[in-house]
Design a protein around this motif. Structure first.
Motif, mmCIF file in Angstrom:
data_model
loop_
_atom_site.group_PDB
_atom_site.id
_atom_site.type_symbol
_atom_site.label_atom_id
_atom_site.label_comp_id
_atom_site.label_asym_id
_atom_site.label_seq_id
_atom_site.Cartn_x
_atom_site.Cartn_y
_atom_site.Cartn_z
ATOM 1 N N SER A 14 42.303 2.285 62.827
ATOM 2 C CA SER A 14 42.622 2.163 61.409
ATOM 3 C C SER A 14 42.002 0.885 60.859
ATOM 4 O O SER A 14 42.088 -0.179 61.470
ATOM 5 C CB SER A 14 44.148 2.137 61.213
ATOM 6 N N LYS A 50 43.984 9.742 61.989
ATOM 7 C CA LYS A 50 42.919 10.647 61.550
ATOM 8 C C LYS A 50 42.937 10.870 60.032
ATOM 9 O O LYS A 50 41.931 11.292 59.461
ATOM 10 C CB LYS A 50 43.022 11.976 62.281
ATOM 11 N N GLU A 93 42.767 8.746 57.809
ATOM 12 C CA GLU A 93 41.862 7.809 57.143
ATOM 13 C C GLU A 93 40.400 8.241 57.225
ATOM 14 O O GLU A 93 39.540 7.617 56.610
ATOM 15 C CB GLU A 93 42.006 6.406 57.756
ATOM 16 N N PHE A 94 40.110 9.290 57.989
ATOM 17 C CA PHE A 94 38.728 9.692 58.216
ATOM 18 C C PHE A 94 38.474 11.076 57.637
ATOM 19 O O PHE A 94 39.354 11.932 57.636
ATOM 20 C CB PHE A 94 38.411 9.679 59.714
ATOM 21 N N GLN A 95 37.253 11.272 57.162
ATOM 22 C CA GLN A 95 36.900 12.563 56.572
ATOM 23 C C GLN A 95 36.687 13.621 57.642
ATOM 24 O O GLN A 95 37.195 14.737 57.539
ATOM 25 C CB GLN A 95 35.632 12.403 55.719
ATOM 26 N N LYS A 149 37.630 15.094 60.886
ATOM 27 C CA LYS A 149 38.810 15.008 61.759
ATOM 28 C C LYS A 149 38.662 15.833 63.039
ATOM 29 O O LYS A 149 39.618 15.964 63.810
ATOM 30 C CB LYS A 149 40.051 15.465 60.992
ATOM 31 N N LEU A 176 32.209 8.073 65.491
ATOM 32 C CA LEU A 176 32.589 7.146 64.428
ATOM 33 C C LEU A 176 31.496 6.111 64.191
ATOM 34 O O LEU A 176 31.237 5.713 63.049
ATOM 35 C CB LEU A 176 33.902 6.441 64.779
ATOM 36 N N SER A 192 28.824 7.850 62.262
ATOM 37 C CA SER A 192 29.285 8.053 60.880
ATOM 38 C C SER A 192 29.232 6.754 60.094
ATOM 39 O O SER A 192 28.848 6.734 58.920
ATOM 40 C CB SER A 192 30.712 8.614 60.884
ATOM 41 N N GLU A 193 29.637 5.648 60.764
ATOM 42 C CA GLU A 193 29.608 4.344 60.092
ATOM 43 C C GLU A 193 28.169 3.942 59.781
ATOM 44 O O GLU A 193 27.883 3.405 58.711
ATOM 45 C CB GLU A 193 30.270 3.287 60.987
#
Length: 479
Positions: free
Chosen positions: A87, A148, A150-152, A154, A218, A221-222
């Motif tokens: 998070s 999860k 907080e993330f698009q 999942k 992640l 994605s970042e």
């Protein structure tokens, strides 16, 4: 099937947990990623706890079982803490006190319970520890579901949730096996017992692999998000530069308009003188005989007046062009003198004396048109300040100094100075303490100078008046 088969499963799971820890350590080496480090520690503790179970006959029974269950509980709780740090709001928070209190309490409880059972690990103790493992895995499931949100994407979180759910289910099934009396020992070779342990180790290994894949996803994605932000930022910077170019053109026009009357006067003067001289020359040509020396003198005056008007027009034209910021090395004093000539009429009309103390040897690397716009802005401000303040002696003094690294240009006036506390605010966009001011000139001037690696500051002089200091870097071409 022999006990060796179950011990082999334990040993294999221990090796997989250690391998997962090694892989995570390699992927996140020197990255100061707290989530990854906590998961790594959890994998190592799982490996140690499993090895402890295998060799519990070689370790004093007083601590072997209690140590194993407490380490296993701690490892699962570290997994939960690791997930929490995914998070963005809790990435750097401290570990929860329950992470350590629960395993310590479990160690003490199991030891006291075992001693109360004549030093034996009873099915009741095994059932209690199994229930603890089920609850801690359910807590990890809850933590995964929370994070999860907080993330698009999942998908990987959902997969990890399923794994935690299956592990919890298998522990509950193991609890049911113990309570029913079917099998109370870890190394019991009964088929259902072996299937449960195999499932637990399989999903435990998949859990660690899922976390690694999740972190890689992640990270990708970042990276994609940052790339998109960089593109958006680049577009915004392009729009900003276009806006600045438009404001530069607008500000140049506004600055020239502020001098329009005096520029018109300056041009009309040589034109009017040229007309008079031309009329006089025409009269002398009509005389008999014509006075050639006198006419030649008049023609010389006419040419001088034309050159004077042409110089003024050229200087104004240079300021109103909208060329790109191509740098060139120019003589500082010459560039300042050209701007002074544009403002000469207004200076004379308002009784303002201007002094230039600048060595002809000083050169600057800059776009001449933009540089002269900055000078025109500052000289206009000084003229307005002197007109509003009405000091006894109206004077603008321009000087320059240079060091090995920098060139400083000082533009001082004898006006009322800058209102205290506004020395830096006057360079903000749309800020102006003049009723007719647009709040663009000084902001734009600062941006132009910063584009060339310099800066503009403003301060009040001790004896009254304001001083604007322009600092520009020196290049090898200027030395």
């Amino acid at each position: 099937m022999t006990p060796f088969v179950i011990q082999t499963l334990f040993l294999f799971y221990s090796a997989l947990s250690f391998l997962s820890a090694t892989l995570i350590g390699a992927l996140f080496w020197k990255r100061n990623d707290r989530s990854a480090m906590l998961w790594l520690c959890g994998c190592l503790l799982t490996s140690i706890a499993t090895v402890t179970t295998i060799h519990r006959n070689e370790i004093p029974l007083t601590i072997s079982f209690s140590l194993m269950v407490s380490l296993e509980a701690l490892s699962v709780l570290l997994f939960s803490e690791s997930l929490k740090r995914l998070s963005r709001n809790q990435a750097n928070i401290s570990l929860s006190w329950t992470t350590f209190v629960i395993p310590i309490a479990l160690f003490v409880l199991v030891e006291v319970w075992r001693l109360a059972s004549d030093g034996k690990v009873t099915p009741a103790i095994t059932a209690a520890t199994t229930l603890t493992f089920a609850i801690t895995n359910i807590f990890c499931l809850y933590r995964t579901i929370r994070v999860k949100k907080e993330f698009q994407n999942k998908l990987f979180f959902d997969f990890l949730s399923i794994v935690f759910g299956l592990v919890s289910t298998l522990y509950l099934l193991r609890l049911l096996i113990i309570v029913s009396g079917y099998s109370g020992q870890s190394f019991d070779i009964k088929t259902l017992n072996v299937i449960v342990w195999f499932g637990l180790f399989l999903f435990g290994a998949i859990r660690n692999l899922a976390y690694i894949v999740l972190r890689l996803h992640l990270g990708f994605s970042e990276h994609t998000r940052l790339s998109s932000m960089n593109i958006q930022l680049s577009d915004l910077l392009d729009e900003r530069n276009e806006m600045i170019l438009s404001l530069q053109k607008l500000n140049r026009t506004a600055s020239i308009n502020a001098l329009a009357s005096t520029i018109s006067h300056e041009i009309n003067q040589p034109l009017a003188a040229s007309r008079i001289n031309a009329q006089m020359a025409d009269l002398k040509l009509a005389s008999d005989p014509p006075n050639v020396p006198f006419i030649r003198n008049l023609v010389g005056h006419i040419l001088e007046d034309i050159d004077r008007a042409s110089t003024i027009v050229q200087n104004v034209s240079r300021l109103t062009t909208n060329k790109s910021s191509n740098q060139s090395v120019i003589h500082l004093s010459e560039s300042i003198h050209e701007v002074i000539e544009i403002a000469r009429g207004q200076l004379r009309e308002r009784g303002i004396m201007i002094e230039l103390a600048c060595s002809s040897e000083i050169k600057i690397s800059i776009n001449k048109s933009e540089w002269q716009q900055v000078l025109l802005n500052l000289i206009n401000n000084a003229i307005q300040s002197l007109a509003e303040g009405k000091p006894a002696q109206k004077k603008i003094h321009i000087s320059a100094t240079q060091t090995a690294q920098h060139i400083k240009i000082f533009i001082e006036d004898t006006g009322p100075g800058i209102e205290l506390g506004q020395e830096s605010k006057i360079f903000e966009l749309a800020f102006s303490n003049k009723e007719s001011g647009s709040g663009i000139g000084l902001w734009l001037s600062k941006n132009i100078i910063r584009n060339f690696g310099g800066d503009i500051t403003a301060q009040n002089l001790v004896n009254g008046g304001a001083c604007f200091v322009i600092k520009l870097p020196r290049t090898p071409q200027q030395r």
